[in-house]
Write a protein that holds these residues in place. Structure first.
Motif, PDB file in Angstrom:
ATOM      1  N   UNK A   1       0.805  -1.214   0.000  1.00 27.88           N
ATOM      2  CA  UNK A   1       0.000   0.000   0.000  1.00 27.88           C
ATOM      3  C   UNK A   1       0.844   1.273   0.000  1.00 27.88           C
ATOM      4  N   UNK A   2       2.157   1.147   0.112  1.00 27.89           N
ATOM      5  CA  UNK A   2       3.006   2.329   0.248  1.00 27.89           C
ATOM      6  C   UNK A   2       3.337   2.950  -1.102  1.00 27.89           C
ATOM      7  N   UNK A   3       3.321   4.271  -1.125  1.00 28.75           N
ATOM      8  CA  UNK A   3       3.737   5.055  -2.277  1.00 28.75           C
ATOM      9  C   UNK A   3       4.829   5.997  -1.797  1.00 28.75           C
ATOM     10  N   UNK A   4       5.894   6.147  -2.577  1.00 26.35           N
ATOM     11  CA  UNK A   4       7.028   6.960  -2.160  1.00 26.35           C
ATOM     12  C   UNK A   4       6.589   8.372  -1.779  1.00 26.35           C
ATOM     13  N   UNK A   5       7.048   8.814  -0.611  1.00 30.99           N
ATOM     14  CA  UNK A   5       6.775  10.169  -0.152  1.00 30.99           C
ATOM     15  C   UNK A   5       5.458  10.338   0.583  1.00 30.99           C
ATOM     16  N   UNK A   6       4.651   9.277   0.666  1.00 35.23           N
ATOM     17  CA  UNK A   6       3.357   9.379   1.347  1.00 35.23           C
ATOM     18  C   UNK A   6       3.334   8.524   2.613  1.00 35.23           C
ATOM     19  N   UNK A   7       2.610   9.040   3.623  1.00 36.67           N
ATOM     20  CA  UNK A   7       2.405   8.289   4.852  1.00 36.67           C
ATOM     21  C   UNK A   7       1.050   7.584   4.774  1.00 36.67           C
ATOM     22  N   UNK A   8       1.022   6.318   5.159  1.00 43.37           N
ATOM     23  CA  UNK A   8      -0.200   5.524   5.111  1.00 43.37           C
ATOM     24  C   UNK A   8      -0.513   5.028   6.522  1.00 43.37           C
ATOM     25  N   UNK A   9      -1.794   5.126   6.892  1.00 41.81           N
ATOM     26  CA  UNK A   9      -2.223   4.719   8.224  1.00 41.81           C
ATOM     27  C   UNK A   9      -2.702   3.264   8.204  1.00 41.81           C
ATOM     28  N   UNK A  10      -2.322   2.520   9.250  1.00 44.13           N
ATOM     29  CA  UNK A  10      -2.703   1.112   9.389  1.00 44.13           C
ATOM     30  C   UNK A  10      -3.331   0.889  10.761  1.00 44.13           C
ATOM     31  N   UNK A  11      -4.188  -0.137  10.848  1.00 43.39           N
ATOM     32  CA  UNK A  11      -4.788  -0.552  12.117  1.00 43.39           C
ATOM     33  C   UNK A  11      -4.655  -2.059  12.236  1.00 43.39           C
ATOM     34  N   UNK A  12      -4.170  -2.524  13.384  1.00 49.08           N
ATOM     35  CA  UNK A  12      -3.986  -3.966  13.577  1.00 49.08           C
ATOM     36  C   UNK A  12      -4.061  -4.308  15.066  1.00 49.08           C
ATOM     37  N   UNK A  13      -4.012  -5.597  15.383  1.00 46.99           N
ATOM     38  CA  UNK A  13      -3.948  -6.039  16.766  1.00 46.99           C
ATOM     39  C   UNK A  13      -2.586  -5.654  17.354  1.00 46.99           C
ATOM     40  N   UNK A  14      -2.556  -5.438  18.663  1.00 43.68           N
ATOM     41  CA  UNK A  14      -1.348  -4.961  19.319  1.00 43.68           C
ATOM     42  C   UNK A  14      -0.191  -5.946  19.160  1.00 43.68           C
ATOM     43  N   UNK A  15      -0.469  -7.254  19.248  1.00 43.87           N
ATOM     44  CA  UNK A  15       0.609  -8.232  19.160  1.00 43.87           C
ATOM     45  C   UNK A  15       1.283  -8.216  17.791  1.00 43.87           C
TER      46      UNK A  15
END
Length: 267
Positions: free
Chosen positions: A78-92
């Motif tokens: 999902x990453x594109x150079x120069x951009x920040x991407x937000x993710x959500x996941x379990x803590x572990x």
């Protein structure tokens, strides 16, 4: 990992459905025409509704941490150079990524998001407020509240007053926006919900700073939750896990603390 359809069997599997309420945003994303959905078809799912939204990463409770490299590969997809991407996941899963020194993580943006769910309400202390729906002439006040709420919320981009008016008008027309009035007929709290199947995600909970600490939010949530339960819905919400005042308000209305998910950014 491969791209899968919104009808894939993993989305109906016993393992995933055990987490269906905590990961209710995946179900919301499935209706998006810009859906990006990937999986190993067995133990994890990557889901994003469009490029403006976070990527949700679901992993089964028995996910083999030796395969954490596959999660890293999924993140990079999902990453594109120069951009920040937000993710959500379990803590572990986040902790496994951090322990491996995954270099795409922006460690300063770690955020613990609480997940709460209600099966039966508790009546909070009386506050002298009245549960109601907004009048048309009150929408401008609610648009201002909406702007202020977006400024305060972690990870939410501020919006213009013009966009706030559009949002409020839409919610009012849907009938999913509710308010609490004080004894002087002033709106002192607002909240809305969004329905996905039997799930009802509560959001946009906002009390102006000068009205906080009086039990308004707990009373509004209590009345709105009773309405949803009576309709056979499962009310749930996400919150800042470490912001005690809002968490206390929800728990005073009968919500249970069901743990945390981690929001983080990669670049």
């Amino acid at each position: 990992m491969k791209e899968i359809s919104r009808e894939h069997s993993i989305l109906k599997s016993e393992e995933f459905l055990r987490d269906q309420y905590k990961f209710t945003l995946i179900f919301q994303n499935l209706s998006s025409p810009d859906l990006e959905l990937y999986s190993d078809e067995e133990s994890y799912i990557f889901c994003r509704g469009n490029r403006q939204w976070p990527v949700w990463i679901w992993t089964g409770d028995d996910f083999d941490k030796q395969r954490i490299g596959e999660i890293e590969e999924g993140i990079c997809r999902y990453l594109i150079e120069g951009q920040r991407v937000k993710y959500t996941c379990k803590k572990e899963i986040y902790m496994s990524l951090a322990e491996r020194g995954f270099d795409k993580i922006c460690p300063e943006d770690y955020f613990e998001m609480g997940f709460l769910l209600c099966r039966e309400t508790k009546k909070p202390r009386e506050c002298g407020g009245c549960f109601d729906v907004p009048r048309r002439e009150e929408r401008e006040v609610l648009a201002k509240y909406h702007c202020e709420a977006c400024k305060e919320m972690e990870g939410v981009k501020p919006i213009s007053i013009e966009q706030a008016r559009v949002d409020i008008d839409s919610l009012c027309e849907e009938g999913s926006l509710f308010i609490l009035r004080n004894l002087e007929d002033k709106i002192v709290c607002m909240a809305n919900y969004r329905i996905t199947e039997e799930k009802a995600k509560i959001g946009m909970v906002y009390t102006p700073p000068q009205e906080r600490g009086r039990g308004y939010a707990a009373n509004l949530i209590y009345h709105m939750t009773n309405r949803l339960l009576a309709d056979g819905r499962v009310p749930l919400l996400y919150t800042d896990y470490h912001y005690l005042p809002s968490n206390r308000a929800y728990q005073n209305a009968g919500y249970e603390d069901m743990g945390v998910l981690i929001n983080f950014y990669c670049q």
